[in-house]
Structures are given as structure tokens and as C-alpha cells.
Design an enzyme around this catalytic site. Structure first.
Site, short mmCIF file in Angstrom:
data_model
loop_
_atom_site.label_atom_id
_atom_site.label_comp_id
_atom_site.label_asym_id
_atom_site.label_seq_id
_atom_site.Cartn_x
_atom_site.Cartn_y
_atom_site.Cartn_z
N CYS C 128 28.62 13.37 -21.85
CA CYS C 128 28.42 11.92 -21.77
C CYS C 128 28.65 11.45 -20.33
O CYS C 128 27.93 10.59 -19.82
CB CYS C 128 29.38 11.17 -22.70
SG CYS C 128 29.12 11.53 -24.43
N CYS C 191 42.87 37.24 -35.54
CA CYS C 191 43.48 35.95 -35.93
C CYS C 191 44.04 36.06 -37.35
O CYS C 191 45.10 35.54 -37.66
CB CYS C 191 42.44 34.84 -35.94
SG CYS C 191 41.55 34.63 -34.39
N CYS C 194 47.77 37.26 -38.55
CA CYS C 194 48.87 36.28 -38.60
C CYS C 194 48.53 35.10 -39.51
O CYS C 194 49.31 34.74 -40.38
CB CYS C 194 49.16 35.75 -37.19
SG CYS C 194 50.06 36.92 -36.15
N HIS C 195 47.38 34.49 -39.28
CA HIS C 195 47.13 33.17 -39.86
C HIS C 195 46.48 33.18 -41.25
O HIS C 195 46.40 32.16 -41.90
CB HIS C 195 46.34 32.31 -38.87
CG HIS C 195 47.10 32.11 -37.59
ND1 HIS C 195 48.25 31.36 -37.54
CD2 HIS C 195 46.91 32.59 -36.34
CE1 HIS C 195 48.72 31.37 -36.30
NE2 HIS C 195 47.93 32.11 -35.55
N ARG C 232 45.36 27.01 -26.76
CA ARG C 232 46.07 27.71 -27.83
C ARG C 232 45.42 29.07 -28.11
O ARG C 232 46.10 30.06 -28.29
CB ARG C 232 46.11 26.85 -29.10
CG ARG C 232 47.08 27.40 -30.13
CD ARG C 232 48.51 27.27 -29.62
NE ARG C 232 49.48 28.04 -30.38
CZ ARG C 232 49.81 29.31 -30.12
NH1 ARG C 232 49.19 29.97 -29.17
NH2 ARG C 232 50.74 29.91 -30.83
N CYS C 236 47.19 32.74 -27.88
CA CYS C 236 47.19 33.76 -28.94
C CYS C 236 46.66 35.08 -28.38
O CYS C 236 47.18 36.15 -28.67
CB CYS C 236 46.30 33.32 -30.11
SG CYS C 236 47.08 32.11 -31.18
#
Lengths: 155, 109, 275
Positions: C128, C191, C194-195, C232, C236
Site C-alpha cells: 500500500c 514444527c 513441539c506444537h 518467531r 524456532c
């Protein structure tokens, strides 16, 4: 293995002090932490050697802090906060940081109550000591331990 | 200096005798003087907000003295007893003497 | 060496400790059932509900939450005229975003017709600026881009995340899904290790969440400041000893879309506060 068996048979207090000693060796070369003695000396200086009472102070601290970078520290001191009877100052100290001072606050009767809340850095698990100075020159203190956990994930 | 901006909460209105809560935040890294710059390895010199004062109608009512153990973006909350309408002035003092100010009105009935 | 590291990590993953005291563990968390049958989990929970009260209390109060300092700065920039067209972002955003302001935070990353690809909210803002304002793009992780991204996402606070992953976004979504399950780095982890497999458990002293991104940009105590989703991701990657990708990389946008989809239905919490 043998050492473990020994540890079981000794008192909890002794085991803790042994662990503390082991920790001290492990941390040799790292900047020294303030320790309880330095906080006690600081209180002695602030209170001018007068005896310091307990009670009248309510602490609001987490039992476990998930990160030591910003740990809530809040307190309230019982006081009518009138011109003749009020809390003059409150000192917040921590015995496991490189230096014991965290913050100090000056209060006035205009506030109507004596409390404050802020956030502090804690290098490790340690005791937080809050010392309140009344306008009549008397002192009160309160103390609480905050466990600081070191996280597994950085980034 | 546009980067250092305070954020303050004061109730717009209060009844006489009420004890209100005031909250103040300011963006500041609170450099303790102990940390090192990861890239250069040089120590970052100490620079903190060392003092916060709150005044009401020109009268100093509360002072907080901060040490390096106070967290980055220092936060402070404290009480105040409403008695008359007026104006709060909040001042943050940085090492070296720079000052940051904010003011808020409160009307008391 | 690698085995030793893996063993250490495995030992670090302690089963749910008794002292958890998080809403997820005490049953007070808001738990969403996924509506998309492709979703691998049976429950969706915000990272907020994996934190203790000391953290949650700060997010709950805009006057305690230091992330608001950056969002305030973003609000200032939102109305500031910048660039050769003599316009502010507030004047051009709606047309440029292809969605209303109060939904952008819940809908991005999104396939952008004009750009012909999936873009993140940060990339949309810079698009933009360049095309509609004639202004220079902001740099990633600078106060400006974090501030304005936080401010815009905050306009959707409370709205449910609802990113679209079908149609022209499908390729990016598939790419993101592949990356999510791909083992990388010296620790050879994805990923999901862990998650997906271990959320709700401790990794050393840290409670693992589902890795949802409904609160980003978020203030992290680890950072002493606000950071983006891509920061983040990079963190990781470093944790598992993998080489992080640059901010705004196509793969990170794809991964962001995929991870956002895993959190479809959660409320936008920006600006969140975490440890």
C-alpha cells in the site's frame, strides 16, 4: 549413585545448603549476587539500626515467574494516610540480583492509600523484601520468594 | 525522541473521596549497563529511567525511584484520593537528565 | 553429539507437571473444535491459555500491556501523510487491502488479487505504501512496521481468525503444510514435534503451546519488545539449529498462512503478551 543415597538420608535444609554451595561453585566467575547479607545491611542502613517489625504489608508477587525479565511486584501497606499518620517511603529489594535495589517509592497523604505496582527483573529464584518507612520513623518489612524458571525456547 | 512516549490512565471523572488508580507506562529499554551488544561485543552503557514523579495541581504527590532492576518499558500503578478537579503532570527522568512528560485532567464532583 | 542433544531435549519434555495452573490445564480455556476436516487436531487453543496468570493479567489490561506503546505509535503513523501521493495509509488502506479494515487482521495472510500471490499483513502494508502512497516500504522488525501492523491487526481484535486457504491460496497453503511437517536443522525437528505432538507439556521450564499466531505481532519478555510472526519463526529455527530464512520469505508467508489456518476460529488477540 552413592552420593544420591547420602542425600536422601540428610535433612532437607542441609541438602538445600549443599545444593546452594554446589551452585556457588558452578557460578564462580559469574558476577556475584547481592545475597541476603547485603539486603540485611541495606535494611539496617535505611532503618538507622532501629528494629524492623513485621505485618501491615501485603505483597502481591507470583509464586512462579515464567520469565525473569518482567515480574510483577505489587504491595499495599495498611495506613490511614492522614497528615499525622502515613507511610513515607517503601523500598523494594531483591537478594538474588547483582545489586539488591529494585525501586523505592515516596508516598504522601494526598494519595489516600499506600500501594504501588511495578515490574522488575529477577536474575534467578530469590527473595523479595519490601521495607516500609512510616512518618513516625518506625519500619515494617515483608518478604516472599519468587521462583524464576528459565525457558526452553529462545528466539 | 519521538520514540519515547508515555501512556497514562487517569479516570476522567471521580467522586470526591474516591480512591482512584493511576497507571503509567513508558517505552524505554532500561539499559542496565551490564548487557553487551551481541554484534560488537561492547558493553551497552547504563541508561534507565531513574525517576518518575506524579504531581496534582502543581503539588508533588508520588515519586518512584527506579534502579536497573526495573523492567524495560517501566510500568507503575498507584492510588490517589480524589478531592478536587485538577490536572496531573507526570514526569519521567532519564539518566543524563532528559525528561519526558505527560498530563491528564480529572474532574471531581 | 546429536544423539546426546536429542536425549537432553527428550528428557526436557516432561509430561504435564502438577503445578501447571494454566487455563488449558485447569479446563477454563476457550477450546475451539476445528470446522475444517483437514485439521490435524481435535481442539484449538490460544497460546494465551498456556500461560500463567502473571502473563495473562498483563495482556488483559491495555494500560499494563507494553505492546500498546507500539500500537499507539502505529496509530500515529496510520494517519500520517507520507510519500509522493500526499496520502496517509488510512486514506488508501481499504482499497488497497481488498478487505475492510476491521477484518484485515483476521483475514491476512491472504491471496491478494493485485499482487497475484499470498501476502502477509506486513507485506500488504508495504505494498500500500509503495503503490498507493508513493512511499518507501518500512523495514521488517522496525518500530514503524511493527507498530502499524499491530494497530491494523488490533482493529480486528475479538474477531475470529478466518484465513482462506482454498482457490488461489491453495498452493501456498500446501507449501506451508509441507514446511510445517518437514524436519530441519541439526536437531532434525519439525514444527509438529513441539506444537502438535507436545503442546501442553514442558520443554525444560517452558510450557509448549500449539504455536498459534492469533496474537501477533506480540510482546515477548524474551525480546523485551514486540516482534512479528516471522521473527518467531526465525527463533524456532535457531532453537532447532536450523538456518533461519529472511523476513518476508515466500516460505515464511506460506508457513504463516498455514499456521494461521490451524488457528482459524480463535479470536485475534493482537497485541498479545507472552514470556
Amino acid at each position: 549413585m552413592k552420593q544420591t543415597t547420602n542425600l536422601v538420608s540428610i535433612s532437607r535444609r542441609k541438602a538445600l545448603s549443599m545444593l546452594a554451595a554446589a551452585g556457588a561453585i558452578g557460578f564462580a566467575g559469574v558476577p556475584a549476587y547481592a545475597g541476603g547479607a547485603e539486603v540485611a545491611a541495606k535494611i539496617k542502613t535505611l532503618a538507622g539500626g532501629k528494629s524492623v517489625g513485621e505485618g501491615s504489608i501485603i505483597l502481591d508477587l507470583p509464586e512462579i515467574a515464567e520469565n525473569g525479565n518482567a515480574v510483577k511486584v505489587a504491595f499495599s501497606v495498611e495506613s490511614p494516610m492522614t497528615a499525622n499518620n502515613y507511610v513515607k517511603a517503601v523500598h523494594v529489594m531483591a537478594d538474588g540480583n547483582p545489586t539488591p535495589d529494585v525501586a523505592s517509592f515516596n508516598f504522601t497523604p494526598a494519595m489516600g492509600a499506600c500501594s504501588a505496582s511495578t515490574r522488575m527483573r529477577l536474575a534467578k529464584t530469590q527473595n523479595i523484601v519490601v521495607l516500609a518507612e512510616m512518618n513516625d520513623g518506625s519500619f515494617k518489612k515483608a518478604q516472599q520468594t519468587v521462583k524464576v524458571t528459565i525457558g526452553g525456547c529462545g528466539g | 525522541m519521538a520514540k519515547i512516549k508515555p501512556r497514562v490512565k487517569v479516570p476522567k471523572k471521580a467522586a470526591a473521596g474516591d480512591i482512584v488508580e493511576i497507571k503509567a507506562l513508558i517505552s524505554h529499554p532500561m539499559h542496565t549497563g551490564r548487557a553487551k551488544n551481541k554484534k560488537t561485543g561492547k558493553k551497552i552503557p547504563r541508561k534507565i529511567i531513574n525517576k518518575f514523579t506524579a504531581s496534582f495541581n502543581g503539588q508533588e504527590v508520588f515519586v518512584a525511584n527506579f534502579e536497573p532492576a526495573v523492567s524495560a518499558n517501566p510500568y507503575i500503578a498507584f492510588p490517589f484520593k480524589a478531592s478536587e478537579s485538577g490536572n496531573f503532570t507526570f514526569t519521567w527522568v532519564e539518566d543524563g537528565g532528559a525528561e519526558f512528560k505527560a498530563s491528564k485532567k480529572m474532574s471531581v464532583s | 553429539m546429536r544423539i546426546a542433544v536429542i536425549i537432553t531435549m527428550a528428557l526436557g519434555l516432561v509430561a504435564t507437571a502438577a503445578y501447571a495452573k494454566t487455563p488449558y490445564h485447569d479446563g477454563t480455556a476457550e477450546v475451539i473444535k476445528p470446522t475444517d476436516e483437514r485439521h490435524p487436531l481435535s481442539e484449538i487453543v490460544s497460546g494465551y491459555d498456556f500461560r500463567k496468570a502473571m502473563i495473562r493479567d498483563v495482556q488483559d489490561d491495555d494500560f499494563e500491556n507494553p505492546a500498546m506503546l507500539i500500537a499507539d505509535y502505529g496509530e500515529e503513523l496510520w494517519d500520517t501523510v507520507d510519500g509522493s501521493a500526499g496520502k496517509s495509509l488510512s486514506e488508501v488502506f481499504q482499497g488497497c487491502a481488498e478487505v475492510p479494515l476491521n477484518q484485515a487482521g483476521a483475514l491476512y495472510p491472504r491471496f491478494h488479487e493485485g499482487a497475484g500471490k499470498v501476502v502477509s499483513l506486513e507485506q500488504l502494508i508495504n505494498m500500500c505504501r509503495e503503490t498507493a502512497m508513493g512511499a518507501k516500504p518500512y523495514k521488517w522488525e522496525k518500530r514503524e512496521l511493527l507498530g502499524i501492523t499491530s494497530y491494523i491487526r488490533m482493529q480486528s481484535r475479538g474477531a475470529r481468525v478466518n484465513v482462506v486457504v482454498d482457490g488461489r491460496a491453495a498452493d501456498s497453503f500446501k507449501r506451508g503444510e509441507k514446511l510445517y511437517y518437514q524436519r530441519v536443522g541439526q536437531l532434525d525437528m519439525s514444527c509438529a514435534h513441539c506444537h502438535e505432538d507436545n503442546y501442553g507439556n514442558y520443554i525444560r521450564a517452558d510450557m509448549l503451546s500449539q504455536g498459534n499466531i492469533n496474537g501477533f505481532p506480540t510482546y515477548r519478555l524474551k525480546w523485551n519488545g514486540v516482534g512479528s510472526t516471522h521473527r518467531r519463526f526465525r527463533g524456532c529455527m535457531k532453537n532447532i539449529r536450523a538456518k533461519p530464512l529472511p523476513y518476508g520469505h515466500e516460505d515464511y508467508v506460506a508457513l504463516e498462512l498455514y499456521v494461521a489456518w490451524r488457528g482459524n476460529g480463535l479470536k485475534v488477540e493482537t497485541p498479545a503478551y507472552r514470556n
